[in-house]
Motif scaffolding. Sequence first.
Motif, PDB file in Angstrom:
ATOM      1  N   ARG A 188      12.831  93.061   6.778  1.00  0.00           N
ATOM      2  CA  ARG A 188      14.034  93.216   6.230  1.00  0.00           C
ATOM      3  C   ARG A 188      14.722  94.505   6.886  1.00  0.00           C
ATOM      4  O   ARG A 188      14.070  95.166   7.631  1.00  0.00           O
ATOM      5  N   ARG A 189      15.948  94.449   6.924  1.00  0.00           N
ATOM      6  CA  ARG A 189      16.710  95.569   7.582  1.00  0.00           C
ATOM      7  C   ARG A 189      16.892  96.709   6.956  1.00  0.00           C
ATOM      8  O   ARG A 189      17.355  96.774   5.705  1.00  0.00           O
ATOM      9  N   ALA A 190      16.559  97.838   7.220  1.00  0.00           N
ATOM     10  CA  ALA A 190      16.797  99.239   6.683  1.00  0.00           C
ATOM     11  C   ALA A 190      17.110 100.271   7.688  1.00  0.00           C
ATOM     12  O   ALA A 190      17.069 100.181   8.713  1.00  0.00           O
ATOM     13  N   ARG A 191      18.016 101.273   7.072  1.00  0.00           N
ATOM     14  CA  ARG A 191      18.544 102.414   7.694  1.00  0.00           C
ATOM     15  C   ARG A 191      17.654 103.430   7.721  1.00  0.00           C
ATOM     16  O   ARG A 191      17.318 103.984   6.803  1.00  0.00           O
ATOM     17  N   VAL A 238      31.459 102.174   6.759  1.00  0.00           N
ATOM     18  CA  VAL A 238      30.777 102.975   5.740  1.00  0.00           C
ATOM     19  C   VAL A 238      30.336 102.171   4.364  1.00  0.00           C
ATOM     20  O   VAL A 238      29.270 102.060   4.061  1.00  0.00           O
ATOM     21  N   ARG A 245      27.547  99.486   4.950  1.00  0.00           N
ATOM     22  CA  ARG A 245      26.351 100.230   5.156  1.00  0.00           C
ATOM     23  C   ARG A 245      25.817 100.666   3.812  1.00  0.00           C
ATOM     24  O   ARG A 245      24.622 100.364   3.595  1.00  0.00           O
ATOM     25  N   PHE A 246      26.681 101.329   3.067  1.00  0.00           N
ATOM     26  CA  PHE A 246      26.320 101.684   1.893  1.00  0.00           C
ATOM     27  C   PHE A 246      25.592 100.698   1.142  1.00  0.00           C
ATOM     28  O   PHE A 246      24.691 100.600   0.470  1.00  0.00           O
ATOM     29  N   GLY A 298      15.798 105.388   3.020  1.00  0.00           N
ATOM     30  CA  GLY A 298      16.226 106.142   1.878  1.00  0.00           C
ATOM     31  C   GLY A 298      15.076 106.057   0.690  1.00  0.00           C
ATOM     32  O   GLY A 298      14.852 107.148   0.162  1.00  0.00           O
ATOM     33  N   LEU A 299      14.463 104.852   0.684  1.00  0.00           N
ATOM     34  CA  LEU A 299      13.468 104.667  -0.418  1.00  0.00           C
ATOM     35  C   LEU A 299      12.188 105.519  -0.242  1.00  0.00           C
ATOM     36  O   LEU A 299      11.847 106.096  -0.985  1.00  0.00           O
ATOM     37  N   TRP A 320      19.759 101.199  12.303  1.00  0.00           N
ATOM     38  CA  TRP A 320      19.064 100.315  11.682  1.00  0.00           C
ATOM     39  C   TRP A 320      17.680  99.970  12.237  1.00  0.00           C
ATOM     40  O   TRP A 320      17.569  99.662  13.565  1.00  0.00           O
ATOM     41  N   TYR A 377      21.985 109.187  -1.723  1.00  0.00           N
ATOM     42  CA  TYR A 377      22.602 108.794  -0.417  1.00  0.00           C
ATOM     43  C   TYR A 377      23.700 109.315  -0.053  1.00  0.00           C
ATOM     44  O   TYR A 377      23.974 109.839   1.271  1.00  0.00           O
ATOM     45  N   GLN A 385      18.038 108.222  -8.476  1.00  0.00           N
ATOM     46  CA  GLN A 385      17.848 108.212  -6.884  1.00  0.00           C
ATOM     47  C   GLN A 385      19.256 108.075  -6.215  1.00  0.00           C
ATOM     48  O   GLN A 385      19.133 108.408  -5.111  1.00  0.00           O
ATOM     49  N   ASP A 439      16.270  96.514  -3.959  1.00  0.00           N
ATOM     50  CA  ASP A 439      15.211  95.289  -4.031  1.00  0.00           C
ATOM     51  C   ASP A 439      13.896  95.958  -3.866  1.00  0.00           C
ATOM     52  O   ASP A 439      12.935  95.302  -4.209  1.00  0.00           O
ATOM     53  N   ARG A 454      21.251  98.035  -1.478  1.00  0.00           N
ATOM     54  CA  ARG A 454      20.577  96.577  -1.834  1.00  0.00           C
ATOM     55  C   ARG A 454      19.122  96.471  -1.231  1.00  0.00           C
ATOM     56  O   ARG A 454      18.396  96.341  -2.103  1.00  0.00           O
ATOM     57  N   PHE A 455      18.873  97.195  -0.316  1.00  0.00           N
ATOM     58  CA  PHE A 455      17.602  97.268   0.167  1.00  0.00           C
ATOM     59  C   PHE A 455      16.848  98.216  -0.715  1.00  0.00           C
ATOM     60  O   PHE A 455      15.667  97.981  -1.156  1.00  0.00           O
ATOM     61  N   HIS A 456      17.413  99.291  -1.049  1.00  0.00           N
ATOM     62  CA  HIS A 456      16.589 100.281  -1.823  1.00  0.00           C
ATOM     63  C   HIS A 456      16.349  99.648  -3.304  1.00  0.00           C
ATOM     64  O   HIS A 456      15.026  99.694  -3.705  1.00  0.00           O
ATOM     65  N   TYR A 510      24.450 110.999   3.884  1.00  0.00           N
ATOM     66  CA  TYR A 510      25.611 111.075   4.447  1.00  0.00           C
ATOM     67  C   TYR A 510      26.145 112.388   4.987  1.00  0.00           C
ATOM     68  O   TYR A 510      26.584 112.447   6.183  1.00  0.00           O
ATOM     69  N   GLU A 560      24.508  97.550   1.971  1.00  0.00           N
ATOM     70  CA  GLU A 560      23.115  97.137   2.537  1.00  0.00           C
ATOM     71  C   GLU A 560      22.183  98.038   2.157  1.00  0.00           C
ATOM     72  O   GLU A 560      21.160  97.569   1.888  1.00  0.00           O
ATOM     73  N   GLU A 561      22.443  99.460   2.395  1.00  0.00           N
ATOM     74  CA  GLU A 561      21.153 100.395   2.227  1.00  0.00           C
ATOM     75  C   GLU A 561      20.825 100.099   0.676  1.00  0.00           C
ATOM     76  O   GLU A 561      19.595 100.286   0.420  1.00  0.00           O
TER      77      GLU A 561
END
Lengths: 111, 900
Positions: free
Chosen positions: A74-77, B20, B23-24, A28-29, A67, A51, A47, B33, B29-31, A55, B26-27
């Motif tokens: 790090r885990r990212a989708r 869902v 997943r949202f 996403g980023l 994933w 999402y 931003q 971070d 959070r990653f974004h 979706y 976590e996504e």
Amino acid sequence: MAKERGDVLQGTLDMLVLKALELEPMHGLGITERIGQWSERLLQVGQGTLYPALYRLERQGLITSAWKVTANNRRARYYALTRAGRKQLADELVQWRRMSRAVNLVLDVTK
Amino acid sequence: MRRIRDEWRRLRGIGRRADVDARFDEEVRFHVDQQTEKNERAGMPPAEARREALAMFGGVAGAKDQARAEARPAWIDGTLRDLRHGIRGLRRTPVFTMLAVLTIAVGIGATTAVFTVLNAVLLRPLPYRDADRLVEVTHRAPGLDLPGGVVNLATTQLVSYREHNTTFEAIGLWTRFNVTVTGDGPPEQIRCLQVTHDTLQALDVVPASGRPFTPADEAPGSPDTILLAHGFSQRRFGGDPSIVGRTILIDSRPRQVVGVMPQDFRFLADEVDVLLPLQVDRSQLRLGGFNLRGVARLKPGVTIAAANADVARMIPGWLQAWPAPAGVSHAVFESARFTPDLRPLKEALVGDIGDVLWVVMGAVAVVLLIGCANVANLLLVRGEGRQQELAIRSALGAARGRLARALVIESLVLSLAGGLCGLLLAAAGVRGLVAYAADLLPRAHDIAIDPVALIFTLAVSVGSGLLFGLMSVVRRGRPDIVRDLAGAGGRTASQGRDRRRARHTLVVVQVSLATVLLVASGLMTRTFVALSHVDPGFTSPETLQLVRVTIPGAQVAEPERVLQMQRDIQARMAAVPGVASVAFASSGPLQRAGSGDPVEFEHRTYGEGQVPPIRLFKFIAPGYFQTIGARVIAGRDIDWSDLQADRPVAVVVESLAREAWGSPAAALGGRLREYPSSPWREVVGVVADIRDQGLHVPAPSTVYFPVLARNFGGSPVRIARSVAFVLRTERAGTETLLADLREVLGAINGNVPLAEPRTVAELHDGYLAQTSVTLMLLGVAGGMALLLSLIGIYGVLSHAAALRTREIGIRAALGARRASLRVMFVRDGLRLSLAGVIAGLAIALVLTRYMTALLFGVGAVDPMTYVVVAVVLTAAAALASYVPAHRATSVNPVEVLRAP
């Protein structure tokens, strides 16, 4: 008025997301950054609006996600275009070009 | 295909809601971070970097909501939530839920059970390939005075039609009778189906082993062959595969087994034991002999009308192609004016039972509707208690559609639960129905709950749920939120007026439906009573025992010896203890057998080509009438001296005597003959009409001839080889009697079995069976309808009384007498039920017309039945109104007034 702009924005955003994923899958980023390079205005609505779009596109079957682990462990989708997505992108580009050509013609005439 | 897959994916969404969300989270959070790290690298301090990252992201909660909405269509979640709430709500009120589910279960169970039977018997096609192309080939002959009107097929017609038709793929003949198999075991009478080779072709059935019949089997003089049915070959020969090719004795003649039929083979839903080829000797065929049945398979795309036209085209050719029997002219057959009357084969099988099944189906559908009305009433009552909850939800923004959806989902939960229970009830019900009505139902072994029945149950459950769900929703009207939020439901009289009107309407509908059912039951009851009182023409059927004995020509050739053997059997049977008298005849009373042949009366003249009337022929031994208790109203019975002197004599029934000679007395001495070359036979006696084809069908016009007759029908002598022995005995129907009779028969001839033992009472009850089964089923349905309606009335009035407790208390305190208060309630109840009864009688007047085929001795608009039903229903309703009235007015006014 704002609603209309939102719809147009939504359609445009979808197209830009598909375009962003044309070359390679990303998270996403990453998509945000690539779109940001092309259009700053869209990011003014936050931003986070990316999402829901992601979706929606995934539900429509135009992109898939999975994933993966980044370089930083790090885990990212990660999202990627599907074949349907590529086709949709191509169709939408054709539509967009056609429409903007028409608009340009009209604008030229009235000028 | 892709579209469907896309739609499914769209519907399913990208995952479960919890997934869902996770997943949202976590996504995001990653974004955030990563963005924070970028900001830090750009030089911001950590706290500010994070703040900036969040600001760039925008509202997380809002994004999460939107993401959720995109991930899955909203209505799925909404529906699931309604479902969960609905189930929880139902569990909170167990009594209501159980009552509702039970009512629906009974209604759906009954409906499904009857539908299963209906489907298996009437709707499902016959078990042959493309069974809708199979037709029965019959004719009508308006030029003949023929009871029943339908003429069966003759062999000459088969040969002509076979050769010249353009619309049949195959056409064949068949006929059923019993034969005796001996050797390899005790003599046994078995069911035989005699066919031409193209009959099995038309049905498209081939033997499982061996070969089918070929035209060679039909040729005269060819070796006798036979096909065995699977069941028979298992039973008699243990399923030995080497039976094919062996020889077995049928009617004491050897026949070679050429094949065995498949296990699931049934002929028109009946089982047979053996199949014999029908021999067709072209040189011997003459016009006449319309006593075989025909079946044909139409070519694809050919309609019955087209086939009828084709046969009509062939009839003149057929008439010309064959010689007439000796002494009869061609003109006779031409004046009969044969016209084809092809009918779908299934009709031949189903017969009258269709009417019964549709009537019963209507009855259980009515019961289901009444049950739905009851549940709708219950829901309306329950709804009153939830006014406040709904008002709150409405005030919080729930759209009317959403509220309605919640209520409909609750109703569907109820109805599907009821449907499931109903399915279990139906399974038991079907077994019970089939066991109870086994004799009436063709294809009885095929009747079971099958996928079609399951789909039907589902459809009916969903339909009922929607029906009473919508009934209780429509009444919502526009909820006045302010009033509902404030009040705790119903202090003012005007509130809930809509609801009260709805409930009253439902009750009136229930009562009217119940009235219709009860009228139908009443009519069936009277039919049953009328049928049981029909004078059959003989006495005490429960003391009349019938057994059939057939003496084949291969065993005893000369007719006189056959008669002697029959007299021997008669004498020895008479010596069996408990037997008062014995006689024998070609068939016994109510056995529906005999041939229809023309009878010429001497004193009438018949023009050239005119066919004399067709009447039923039976062949009797002396003493038959006395044994069965028939009344000889003029003249005398045939006696043994007539037979010994070979006198041409006959006895006729009263209706024929009146028709031909005007009165029984005038008939004595009259003369008739059955064949132009026969001697005139003298009528020596007239007997009162004896029922034969059933109780509701008038007794057929019959001529009785001696069991051995000379110069009969063109042959020098005619003997009835297959006779029914009729015994008058108190021991009728007992195994011990049958054992004694078998012993008697065995002593005279070991190769002749005792067949078809039954009492005349069994046949009599068999004819009543259709009526009694219909009566029983309608009665049960009517009883259920009555009960449900009374519950409905009781419920409405109870509830009304509960609402008006204060009012009653006030009135009582002001001096009103209890009796007059009760009268007030009962009057309300009576008003409702009278309205229902009147409406019901009006509907019944229209609908019972469809029942006339089932009625006997009573019209569809029978005043007595209608009046009785009206009175009974009103009285029951009055009682149902009185009970809640009594309870309501037994309150203590002081307590009532003091209560909040």
